[in-house]
Write a protein that holds these residues in place. Sequence first.
Motif, mmCIF file in Angstrom:
data_model
loop_
_atom_site.group_PDB
_atom_site.id
_atom_site.type_symbol
_atom_site.label_atom_id
_atom_site.label_comp_id
_atom_site.label_asym_id
_atom_site.label_seq_id
_atom_site.Cartn_x
_atom_site.Cartn_y
_atom_site.Cartn_z
ATOM 1 N N ASP A 87 3.221 5.710 -4.184
ATOM 2 C CA ASP A 87 3.905 6.810 -3.491
ATOM 3 C C ASP A 87 4.565 6.340 -2.204
ATOM 4 O OD1 ASP A 87 3.001 8.400 -5.561
ATOM 5 O OD2 ASP A 87 1.579 9.549 -4.328
ATOM 6 N N LEU A 88 3.862 5.498 -1.445
ATOM 7 C CA LEU A 88 4.433 4.997 -0.188
ATOM 8 C C LEU A 88 5.662 4.122 -0.440
ATOM 9 C CD1 LEU A 88 1.212 4.123 1.842
ATOM 10 C CD2 LEU A 88 2.815 5.992 2.285
ATOM 11 N N LYS A 89 5.589 3.262 -1.449
ATOM 12 C CA LYS A 89 6.718 2.378 -1.735
ATOM 13 C C LYS A 89 7.893 3.145 -2.339
ATOM 14 C CE LYS A 89 4.372 -2.011 -1.773
ATOM 15 N NZ LYS A 89 4.147 -3.295 -2.422
ATOM 16 N N LYS A 103 -3.318 3.758 -12.952
ATOM 17 C CA LYS A 103 -2.809 4.794 -13.852
ATOM 18 C C LYS A 103 -1.317 5.051 -13.669
ATOM 19 C CE LYS A 103 -7.241 7.150 -14.006
ATOM 20 N NZ LYS A 103 -7.989 8.358 -13.655
ATOM 21 N N VAL A 104 -0.734 4.577 -12.574
ATOM 22 C CA VAL A 104 0.687 4.810 -12.306
ATOM 23 C C VAL A 104 1.560 3.626 -12.735
ATOM 24 C CG1 VAL A 104 0.287 6.461 -10.437
ATOM 25 C CG2 VAL A 104 0.469 4.014 -9.912
ATOM 26 N N GLY A 105 0.942 2.560 -13.236
ATOM 27 C CA GLY A 105 1.708 1.398 -13.687
ATOM 28 C C GLY A 105 2.388 0.637 -12.559
ATOM 29 N N LEU A 106 1.789 0.619 -11.381
ATOM 30 C CA LEU A 106 2.365 -0.077 -10.228
ATOM 31 C C LEU A 106 2.456 -1.576 -10.508
ATOM 32 C CD1 LEU A 106 3.304 0.163 -7.238
ATOM 33 C CD2 LEU A 106 0.924 -0.266 -6.596
ATOM 34 N N LYS A 107 3.626 -2.142 -10.304
ATOM 35 C CA LYS A 107 3.847 -3.581 -10.531
ATOM 36 C C LYS A 107 3.723 -4.383 -9.227
ATOM 37 C CE LYS A 107 5.327 -3.300 -14.917
ATOM 38 N NZ LYS A 107 4.262 -2.654 -15.623
ATOM 39 N N ASP A 108 4.332 -3.872 -8.157
ATOM 40 C CA ASP A 108 4.289 -4.560 -6.855
ATOM 41 C C ASP A 108 3.049 -4.079 -6.100
ATOM 42 O OD1 ASP A 108 4.620 -5.714 -4.391
ATOM 43 O OD2 ASP A 108 6.442 -4.603 -3.886
ATOM 44 N N GLY A 137 -6.662 3.989 1.871
ATOM 45 C CA GLY A 137 -5.817 3.812 3.044
ATOM 46 C C GLY A 137 -6.167 2.571 3.833
ATOM 47 N N ALA A 138 -7.379 2.049 3.660
ATOM 48 C CA ALA A 138 -7.775 0.783 4.285
ATOM 49 C C ALA A 138 -7.407 -0.395 3.389
ATOM 50 C CB ALA A 138 -9.272 0.781 4.565
ATOM 51 N N ILE A 139 -7.593 -0.224 2.092
ATOM 52 C CA ILE A 139 -7.317 -1.301 1.141
ATOM 53 C C ILE A 139 -5.855 -1.740 1.209
ATOM 54 C CG2 ILE A 139 -7.232 -1.886 -1.317
ATOM 55 C CD1 ILE A 139 -9.693 -0.006 -1.655
ATOM 56 N N ILE A 140 -4.941 -0.813 1.433
ATOM 57 C CA ILE A 140 -3.513 -1.170 1.463
ATOM 58 C C ILE A 140 -3.132 -2.028 2.670
ATOM 59 C CG2 ILE A 140 -2.830 0.823 0.073
ATOM 60 C CD1 ILE A 140 -1.666 2.088 2.619
ATOM 61 N N PHE A 141 -4.039 -2.193 3.632
ATOM 62 C CA PHE A 141 -3.774 -3.074 4.773
ATOM 63 C C PHE A 141 -3.937 -4.536 4.397
ATOM 64 C CE2 PHE A 141 -4.157 0.802 7.078
ATOM 65 C CZ PHE A 141 -3.295 0.629 8.136
ATOM 66 N N GLY A 142 -4.582 -4.809 3.270
ATOM 67 C CA GLY A 142 -4.793 -6.172 2.827
ATOM 68 C C GLY A 142 -3.548 -6.788 2.229
ATOM 69 N N PHE A 164 6.554 3.039 2.988
ATOM 70 C CA PHE A 164 5.837 1.778 3.160
ATOM 71 C C PHE A 164 6.520 0.910 4.216
ATOM 72 C CE2 PHE A 164 4.995 -2.675 2.179
ATOM 73 C CZ PHE A 164 3.611 -2.684 2.064
ATOM 74 N N GLU A 165 7.813 0.740 4.105
ATOM 75 C CA GLU A 165 8.549 -0.110 5.053
ATOM 76 C C GLU A 165 8.532 0.477 6.460
ATOM 77 O OE1 GLU A 165 9.496 -3.161 4.579
ATOM 78 O OE2 GLU A 165 8.822 -3.046 2.499
#
Length: 167
Positions: free
Chosen positions: A32-34, A76-81, A58-63, A39-40
């Motif tokens: 959703d952020l990307k 479940k959303v098929g995120l590639k990046d 929300g913490a994991i995405i800082f890695g 995200f940017e």
Amino acid sequence: MVKSAEELDGTNVENYSAIFIGGGNTYKLLNDLKASGSFEKIKAYIEQDGIVFGGSAGAIIFGYDIESCAAMDKNKVGLKDTKGFDALSGYSVFAHYTNGSSRLTEQENRERTEKYTEELLRYSQEHGPVIAMPEEDTLFLNGDHLEMIGSRPYYCFEEGKRREMIP
């Protein structure tokens, strides 16, 4: 208060003194952020010393990469990046590592932690280091200084090995 990534896209984040990013499914959150362009915006805010707090997903995405959470979350959303903000200079993050669930028996909680441990050992060999943190504690990054706040141990998974880190 901004409640969605789309809503954040139309917002000037520099007008905020701090941003909180909540939990849920890590893949969906990052997707959703990307997809919204947020995200940017948040990444630039972080790079300009903005204060950002994340809980769970929300913490994991800082890695470096959120694939570290694959043992816990499903894509479940098929995120590639799956690259995160990389605020920890190449380390990925895993939340809720040693936390038991009141819905599970003591044995089931032990088995869950063992499953997470096996997955994180494998991940660290194939993809890079991971900091696994407990529920109640916090990682605080101030510039280049990383501080662990809390009373429970953190664990660093690197090259297929686990090392305990005491706050």
